[in-house]
Enzyme design. Structure first.
Site, PDB file in Angstrom:
ATOM      1  N   LYS A  41       0.845  -1.198   0.000  1.00 49.02           N
ATOM      2  CA  LYS A  41       0.000   0.000   0.000  1.00 49.02           C
ATOM      3  C   LYS A  41       0.878   1.246   0.000  1.00 49.02           C
ATOM      4  CE  LYS A  41      -0.387   0.313   5.038  1.00 49.02           C
ATOM      5  NZ  LYS A  41      -1.294   0.479   6.189  1.00 49.02           N
ATOM      6  N   TYR A 273      14.462  30.537   6.357  1.00 49.88           N
ATOM      7  CA  TYR A 273      13.347  31.345   6.835  1.00 49.88           C
ATOM      8  C   TYR A 273      13.347  31.498   8.355  1.00 49.88           C
ATOM      9  CZ  TYR A 273      11.262  30.752   2.190  1.00 49.88           C
ATOM     10  OH  TYR A 273      11.022  30.766   0.855  1.00 49.88           O
TER      11      TYR A 273
END
Length: 415
Positions: A41, A273
């Protein structure tokens, strides 16, 4: 111009030889009669569903498992054969396509049974269904109070030829915490629900509840089939139960990038940042062209470990969308040098578990979140069953007439 392996911005190297060895190691831990389902999955936990499915089958897995029907149908469209169980269905999903593709479809409630019966009748074929019991996880699965109705109606549909009940199954909540009282409680509930269904007339091909941690630590939970997911990719389901090496497993993914820039920076220079990192002294900074858009967790800002040269550095400042910085402590490293975020640890590089600790998460998330912008490069492609995986996905071109995903040849290395 197509990129070559030496000029990739970033790469996730997938060692199919390690995956095959992991499947064999997991098979060796279970009783000879118990089968192994390779869970693929979420694009095989970020490793590539089709190549990993083929490698798992080549190593002796007899089942594959997906969450959604669309994942299972994509495997069929790629030519992957064999038994595939998919378990996360919603109303209106492609039940008929699942019937026609020969999928084993999980049913947890009456609405799902009604939809699969209608799909089977529309297709003119018998649907293979597995009834899932909620033994205490509280997610998908049928509650014990509703089990008699679901079993009874499934048996009626089976008598009519609409379905064949191929399996009875459940899922653990706390198998990664050895000794947790819910484990014994769920096993007792599962045995009771199995007994009821079998006494009512269900003759399942497989009964299963064991995920990766139960496969590794709970032999009483192996029944007819085990469903290793993260363990198949060489990652321990929990540091508390042991390292991959403790179970004879090897991490399959190695994530790296090529330094996009190396430059000198003075003391007191803000980095990324928010300037959460200020250079404490004159230094060199290296720019790694991977960011949270590629799956690098922003929560690991200021903490994520990265091997550059022969030293493990730390992410300096915030992880941005496409890039982050490491402080090279004045070392001279050329642009294009490799920055390894995680791998098996053979060369001193961090592991996925190291990144999980840095991001306050689990290693499952670290490998699964690596995005499609990062090319997968497949290593140790040896068997005919997974030979198609030798093509590097998303890059270059393949020889005319070659099936499979797009890429180039020549990536067979032992790493």
């Amino acid at each position: 111009m197509s990129e070559t392996p030496q000029t990739l911005r970033a790469r996730a190297e997938i060692d199919l030889g390690a995956l095959r060895a992991n499947v064999r190691a997991l098979r060796a831990r279970v009783a000879p009669h118990a089968q192994v389902m390779g869970v693929v999955k979420a694009d095989a936990y970020g490793h590539g569903a089709v190549p990993c499915a083929r490698a798992a089958l080549a190593a002796g897995a007899t089942w594959l498992g997906t969450a959604t029907p669309h994942e299972a149908l994509a495997l069929r469209a790629a030519g992957v054969e064999g038994r595939i169980l998919c378990w996360l269905w919603t109303p209106g999903d492609p039940w008929r396509e699942g019937v026609e593709a020969g999928l084993d479809m999980s049913v947890s409630g009456m609405w799902a049974l009604r939809e699969v019966v209608a799909a089977a009748r529309g297709a003119g074929r018998t649907a293979r269904v597995q009834l899932k019991a909620d033994t205490g996880l509280g997610r998908n699965g049928c509650q014990p109070a509703d089990w008699p109705e679901l079993v009874g109606e499934a048996l009626k549909a089976q008598a009519d030829g609409a379905v064949r009940v191929t399996g009875l199954w459940s899922h653990f909540a706390c198998a990664d915490e050895p000794g947790h009282p819910s484990i014994a409680a769920q096993l007792e509930s599962f045995r009771e629900m199995l007994a009821y269904a079998e006494e009512a007339g269900v003759e399942p091909e497989v009964r299963h509840i064991a995920n990766s941690p139960a496969t590794l630590t709970l032999p009483d939970a192996h029944f007819d089939l085990v469903r290793p997911g993260i363990a198949m990719y060489g990652v321990s389901p929990s540091p508390g139960i042991g390292t991959p090496a403790d179970f004879g497993l090897r991490p399959v993914m190695r994530l790296s990038g090529s330094l996009a820039l190396v430059k000198q920076a003075p003391a007191g220079h803000g980095v990324s940042y928010g300037h959460h990192y200020i250079t404490p002294r004159p230094t060199t900074l290296g720019l790694v062209p991977l960011g949270y858009a590629d799956g690098v967790p922003r929560h690991a800002s200021g903490r994520g470990p990265v091997l550059v040269g022969d030293k493990v550095r730390t992410v300096a400042g915030r992880v941005a969308m496409d890039q982050f910085v490491v402080d090279l402590d004045g070392d001279t490293v050329p642009p294009g040098a490799e920055a390894v975020l995680f791998g098996p640890g053979d060369d001193g590089e961090p592991t996925a578990e190291d990144w999980a600790r840095a991001a306050d998460t689990i290693a499952y998330e670290i490998v699964t979140r690596i995005g499609s912008r990062v090319p997968r490069v497949y290593r140790n492609v040896d068997s005919e069953a997974d030979s198609e995986a030798e093509w590097r996905t998303g890059l270059g071109s393949r020889p005319a007439g070659t099936p499979g995903t797009v890429g180039t040849d020549g990536d067979r290395e032992n790493r």
